[in-house]
Design a protein around this motif. Structure first.
Motif, short mmCIF file in Angstrom:
data_model
loop_
_atom_site.label_atom_id
_atom_site.label_comp_id
_atom_site.label_asym_id
_atom_site.label_seq_id
_atom_site.Cartn_x
_atom_site.Cartn_y
_atom_site.Cartn_z
N PRO A 21 -9.42 0.59 11.54
CA PRO A 21 -9.09 -0.49 12.48
C PRO A 21 -8.16 0.02 13.57
O PRO A 21 -7.46 1.02 13.40
N GLN A 22 -8.14 -0.68 14.70
CA GLN A 22 -7.24 -0.30 15.78
C GLN A 22 -5.78 -0.46 15.35
O GLN A 22 -4.91 0.34 15.72
N ILE A 23 -5.51 -1.52 14.60
CA ILE A 23 -4.16 -1.76 14.09
C ILE A 23 -4.23 -1.81 12.56
O ILE A 23 -5.00 -2.59 12.00
N LEU A 24 -3.44 -0.99 11.91
CA LEU A 24 -3.43 -0.95 10.45
C LEU A 24 -2.51 -2.05 9.92
O LEU A 24 -1.35 -2.15 10.33
N THR A 25 -3.02 -2.87 9.01
CA THR A 25 -2.21 -3.94 8.41
C THR A 25 -2.52 -4.04 6.92
O THR A 25 -3.48 -3.46 6.43
N GLY A 26 -1.70 -4.81 6.22
CA GLY A 26 -1.97 -5.14 4.82
C GLY A 26 -2.16 -3.92 3.94
O GLY A 26 -1.45 -2.91 4.05
N TYR A 27 -3.16 -4.00 3.05
CA TYR A 27 -3.41 -2.92 2.10
C TYR A 27 -3.88 -1.65 2.81
O TYR A 27 -3.65 -0.54 2.32
N ASN A 28 -4.54 -1.80 3.96
CA ASN A 28 -4.97 -0.63 4.71
C ASN A 28 -3.76 0.18 5.17
O ASN A 28 -3.74 1.42 5.08
N LEU A 29 -2.73 -0.50 5.62
CA LEU A 29 -1.49 0.17 6.04
C LEU A 29 -0.80 0.83 4.86
O LEU A 29 -0.34 1.98 4.94
N ILE A 30 -0.73 0.12 3.73
CA ILE A 30 -0.10 0.67 2.52
C ILE A 30 -0.84 1.92 2.06
O ILE A 30 -0.23 2.93 1.68
#
Length: 453
Positions: free
Chosen positions: A196-205
């Motif tokens: 994703p363009q912006i990493l959030t949630g479990y993707n960021l972790i």
């Protein structure tokens, strides 16, 4: 010979009580807690009306529990918080002037348990919720339970790297990454789709704690080959969880395996362990069985009160683990799983496969049918889709109770628990929902469904 179990010392529980501890269950503990259970499982056990489980074994229930649960664990103890949710129905004005019912909720975070759980109030509908979402800020819910026995197994066999896979917002992948990082292991995460363009949630972790590779959907479709190929590319030896479980379940083979492993360790510094998507393997089951044993203690839910245990089902592993725990302990509990990602036939095949694998690895000759009641979710849809009104429902629950659920998984369990609590209010079975966590997934949903937020 060097003592393998001491390779990685337990992480201190002073800083975070949810962190790992190297503990095992002693025979004395189980014998003192199983006096009311069956002396033998060589019987036909009626678990629930319409569901029969046939167990054929010369082992006593104490011996069976010791075989499964006498091991090291990731969680220092199986404790969890239990809240009680009161459900009230209000008449509301719907479209076109019709009247409908809307539920409102309130939360009692300190309910009376033990003997008091038997008391009924006919004017109230309520259900209990097992707050496994509070086990750990990042590794919680059924992910923590599945990894409870799995991570120590990787450590005991001197694993250095772990490879697993999942969706872009996979709670499983993030849980593996965090658990490995806390123990000095390296996690390699194969995530389906594009970054994703912006990493959030479990993707960021996952990105922060592990080594992430994004995999095109066409290649991801063949998960087994994908995992094997990536594990081999890391270098060193590659071992499957199935082999580790078999070794750990047989004293002689485990002893031999440790000797061979130590020799290998001296000449090969890398050993990569493959964990399937969602940790849907037999080694994930003991953590759920351990949870059932904890909940069945007299001062919590007890062993005699009929219960309807509600859980959402992704791979179905959590529901099967709960069902096995209920069976082994001879409890008058019914496990109902809300199907989210497969057909009834698919979940029954998964149930059969997991139980057969567990019985084979632990040398437990069982015949079985229907330990889980698989049901459709209230609002069927393609898995992963969010329907109109579901975000608002999650928002209402959060604002009224302080409990955060998500529309993909736990909202389905909450809806069924609410419904059953009203049906059982006149003295039927108590309703208990297991909160399987996954709440950070709401960040990913906010990216995909901007108009709903």
């Amino acid at each position: 010979m060097k003592i393998i179990f001491q390779r990685n010392p337990p992480i201190s529980s002073v800083r975070h009580e949810f962190h790992s501890a190297c503990t095992s269950i002693t025979p004395q503990f189980w014998l003192s807690n199983l006096n009311s259970f069956h002396n033998s499982l060589s019987i036909n056990l009626k678990v629930n009306a319409g569901f029969q489980v046939i167990c054929s074994s010369n082992l006593s229930s104490e011996e069976i529990m010791l075989k499964i649960l006498n091991r090291r664990w990731t969680l220092m103890n199986p404790d969890t918080k239990i809240h009680q949710i009161k459900v009230s129905s209000l008449q509301t004005q719907q479209n076109f002037g019709s009247l409908g019912k809307k539920n409102t909720y309130s939360n009692n975070p300190h309910p009376s348990l033990g003997e008091n759980i038997r008391k009924w109030h006919d004017d109230e509908s309520s259900f209990y919720i097992v707050r496994d979402d509070l086990l750990h800020p990042l590794v919680n819910g059924n992910k923590a339970r599945k990894l409870d026995a799995l991570i120590p197994l990787v450590e005991d066999h001197l694993g250095t790297d772990v490879v697993t896979c999942g969706g872009c917002q996979s709670a499983h992948a993030a849980a593996v990454a965090v658990s490995c990082a806390e123990r000095g292991l390296k996690a390699h995460l194969l995530l389906r789709g594009e970054q994703p363009q912006i990493l959030t949630g479990y993707n960021l972790i996952s990105m922060l704690y592990g080594s992430v590779t994004y995999v095109p959907r066409s290649i991801y479709a063949n998960r087994e080959e994908l995992l094997s190929s990536h594990a081999n590319s890391i270098g060193g030896s590659v071992v499957s969880l199935d082999d580790l479980l078999k070794a750990s379940s047989n004293h002689n083979s485990m002893k031999s395996n440790f000797i061979d492993t130590e020799k290998e360790w001296s000449s090969n510094s890398k050993k990569t362990i493959i964990i399937n998507e969602g940790a849907g393997d037999a080694i994930a089951l003991p953590g759920l069985i351990r949870l059932v044993q904890y909940l069945s203690q007299d001062h919590i839910l007890g062993k005699d009160q009929p219960l309807k245990i509600i859980v959402d089902a992704g791979t179905g592993t959590t529901a099967v683990g709960l069902g096995i725990g209920v069976l082994c302990l001879g409890l008058p509990w019914e496990v109902t799983a809300v199907m989210l990602a497969d057909t009834t036939e698919g979940y029954k095949k998964k149930e059969q496969s997991l139980i057969s694998e567990l019985c084979r690895c632990f040398d437990l000759p069982m015949m079985h049918t229907g330990i889980v009641n698989w049901v459709e979710r209230q609002h069927p849809r393609k898995f992963g889709n969010v329907l109109k009104g579901e975000i608002e429902a999650c928002q209402q629950i959060a604002q009224e109770t302080g409990v955060l659920v998500d529309p993909i998984y736990t909202l389905a369990g909450w809806e069924l628990a609410s419904q059953l609590s009203q049906e059982e209010r006149k003295g039927g079975a108590k309703v208990v929902m297991l909160h399987t966590g996954g709440t950070l997934g709401m960040f990913g949903l906010a990216q995909r469904y901007k108009s709903y937020f």
